[in-house]
Design an enzyme around this catalytic site. Structure first.
Site, PDB file in Angstrom:
ATOM      1  N   HIS A 156     -26.833  55.340   7.449  1.00 31.02           N
ATOM      2  CA  HIS A 156     -27.058  54.459   8.597  1.00 31.02           C
ATOM      3  C   HIS A 156     -26.796  55.182   9.911  1.00 31.02           C
ATOM      4  CE1 HIS A 156     -22.723  53.681   9.188  1.00 31.02           C
ATOM      5  NE2 HIS A 156     -22.704  53.941   7.910  1.00 31.02           N
TER       6      HIS A 156
ATOM      7  N   SER B 177     -23.346  47.220  11.266  1.00 31.46           N
ATOM      8  CA  SER B 177     -23.152  47.449   9.833  1.00 31.46           C
ATOM      9  C   SER B 177     -24.472  47.829   9.193  1.00 31.46           C
ATOM     10  CB  SER B 177     -22.571  46.208   9.150  1.00 31.46           C
ATOM     11  OG  SER B 177     -23.619  45.394   8.683  1.00 31.46           O
ATOM     12  N   LYS B 178     -24.355  48.305   7.950  1.00 32.30           N
ATOM     13  CA  LYS B 178     -25.540  48.777   7.222  1.00 32.30           C
ATOM     14  C   LYS B 178     -26.574  47.675   7.075  1.00 32.30           C
ATOM     15  CE  LYS B 178     -22.658  51.894   4.701  1.00 32.30           C
ATOM     16  NZ  LYS B 178     -22.095  52.432   3.504  1.00 32.30           N
ATOM     17  N   ARG B 179     -26.103  46.441   7.140  1.00 34.42           N
ATOM     18  CA  ARG B 179     -27.017  45.328   6.929  1.00 34.42           C
ATOM     19  C   ARG B 179     -27.749  44.914   8.191  1.00 34.42           C
ATOM     20  NH1 ARG B 179     -22.800  45.082   4.024  1.00 34.42           N
ATOM     21  NH2 ARG B 179     -21.584  44.250   5.733  1.00 34.42           N
ATOM     22  N   ASP B 180     -27.320  45.424   9.347  1.00 37.33           N
ATOM     23  CA  ASP B 180     -27.982  45.018  10.591  1.00 37.33           C
ATOM     24  C   ASP B 180     -29.379  45.608  10.700  1.00 37.33           C
ATOM     25  OD1 ASP B 180     -26.028  43.367  11.796  1.00 37.33           O
ATOM     26  OD2 ASP B 180     -24.831  45.151  12.235  1.00 37.33           O
TER      27      ASP B 180
END
Ligand code: GLU
Length: 443
Positions: A17, A208-211
């Protein structure tokens, strides 16, 4: 001063990321700026959470960004192996050294390190003076034999001769454990440089990695230019102390240093990333842009069929007039759809906007008569002058004709210049599209 040795030390436990990429980048920049060595070290001691797939994504993303390592996996070097999972012997011998100092003991099956309890002071190259005191002894080898992050991280920094530890600020709180260990080994402390966090686009908190926009491979897949992503990442927490934003890699390498790194957190902004990419796309020589467009179209069945159905010349003209308008290269197929099919989508909003006022069909009829008189549309200035003159004769302006013409031939109200579109489509397609609207088939 001895040669600078920095390392990027990712744990392959998730996709690569933006935060990791920026840490890698700052290390790489510092190495290149100082003529030092950039080491890639894989911190893969956590067997449960590591995967080869994640590791390959890291290699791939680093290569894509141009962050070549001087020592590390795949290429080796004088301080290897460079994967912690292959360094068990080294950890064993360092553990013996530590035992010899009397600072190690066993309890509950684990191996513990006895702290000094003295205040740990560092002069962080970015944060300045930071002081912290460890209060508890900590485990360095878990029961079962797995060494703990703090231990292997410090052993590797010592045994690999790392001179500067450049990493995310989330590790600042670990640093007092690390300096305790360095001192217990009798090793000199490296220079620490903790980089500010990257905050998510909206709201508080770390990205975060999910953004959305967090993964480097997304940009790669979307056809972003690596130079643009590189440039954008540099500006997340660093700036050259003037207003420059678009800079070459060489410029950044020559300017990059710790005083230019901000202490305050950086905020991710996907519009800024898109804008940076567009700036780079615009600056590409047309042949290079065309090559990228071809590669993109060739990458999907529909895209390949589109290219097969038209001449190379036609395709390259479509791409040339779209280059100044498209933010990311992956938008090209949808942006140019009406050049390749008669069955293009109609933008409802554009229809409402353009067809709600005046008498659009009357304007279209007038325009059709005018355009039918031109032998071809290859001279854009002449076509524009003709439309203007015709509009004025009928009591309108160029803009009134432009909007309806654009909608009739493209189905939307944005795109390259109208006369460019007319030139590339040519009279036959343009007039038949007009006719389709002017004479709807009988029901
Ligand atoms: N493996 C650690 C991480 O991925 C690296 C810590 C360090 O750079 O010292 O965060």
């Amino acid at each position: 001063m001895s040669q600078v040795r920095v390392r990027f030390a990712p744990s392959p436990t998730g996709f690569f990321h933006i935060g990791s990429a920026r840490t890698a980048l700052f290390n790489w920049l510092y190495a290149r700026h100082t003529g030092g060595v950039f080491i890639l070290r894989v911190e893969d001691t956590d067997k449960e959470r590591n995967s080869e797939e994640f590791l390959n994504v890291i290699y791939d993303s680093l290569n894509w960004l141009g962050l070549n390592w001087d020592e590390g996996p795949q290429i080796g070097g004088g301080f290897g192996p460079y994967r912690q999972s292959e360094r068990a012997d080294i950890y064993r011998s360092y553990l013996e050294k530590l035992k010899a100092t009397g600072r190690v003991y066993e309890k509950d099956g684990a191996t513990w390190f006895k702290i000094s309890g003295e205040p740990q002071l560092i002069d962080d190259a970015i944060r300045g003076r930071v002081e912290r005191t460890e209060e508890k002894n900590f485990v360095i080898i878990r029961s079962g034999g797995n060494p703990v992050f703090h231990f292997v991280n410090v052993v590797d920094d010592i045994s690999m001769g790392v001179t500067h530890v450049i990493r995310g600020e989330d590790h600042l709180s670990n640093t007092s454990k690390h300096t305790e260990l360095f001192k217990a080994f009798g090793a000199p402390l490296p220079v620490f440089a903790h980089i500010p966090l990257i905050l998510k686009q909206d709201g508080p908190g770390k990205m975060s990695k999910r953004d959305q926009g967090a993964l480097i491979e997304e940009y790669q897949k979307r056809g972003y230019l690596p130079e643009a992503v590189f440039n954008f990442l540099c500006l997340l927490g660093w700036n050259p102390k003037d207003d420059r934003e678009k800079m070459t890699i060489e410029e950044i390498v020559s300017l990059f240093d710790f005083p230019g790194v901000n202490q305050s957190n950086a905020r991710f902004d996907d519009r800024k990333m898109a804008h940076m990419n567009m700036t780079y796309l615009l600056a590409l020589p047309p042949e290079e842009y065309l090559a990228k467009a071809r590669a993109l179209f060739a990458g999907s069945d529909e895209g390949a069929a589109v290219m097969d159905a038209v001449s190379e010349d036609y395709f390259s003209q479509v791409i040339a007039i779209s280059q100044p308008k498209v933010k990311a290269i992956d938008e090209l197929p949808s942006y140019t759809v009406y050049f390749f099919t008669e069955d293009f989508p109609w933008n409802e909003k554009a229809i409402t906007k353009t067809f709600k006022k005046g008498e659009p069909l009357a304007r279209l009829g007038e325009l059709r008569q005018l355009l039918a008189m031109a032998p071809n549309f290859s001279d854009e200035a002449a076509v524009e002058a003709m439309i203007k003159a015709g509009a004025e004769t009928n009591g309108f302006g160029f803009g009134d004709y432009q909007a309806v013409a654009r909608l009739a031939v493209t189905g939307t109200n944005a795109g390259p210049g109208l006369t460019q579109i007319l030139r590339v489509l040519g009279p036959e397609k343009v007039l038949s599209r007009f006719d389709r609207i002017l004479q709807p088939p009988p029901v």
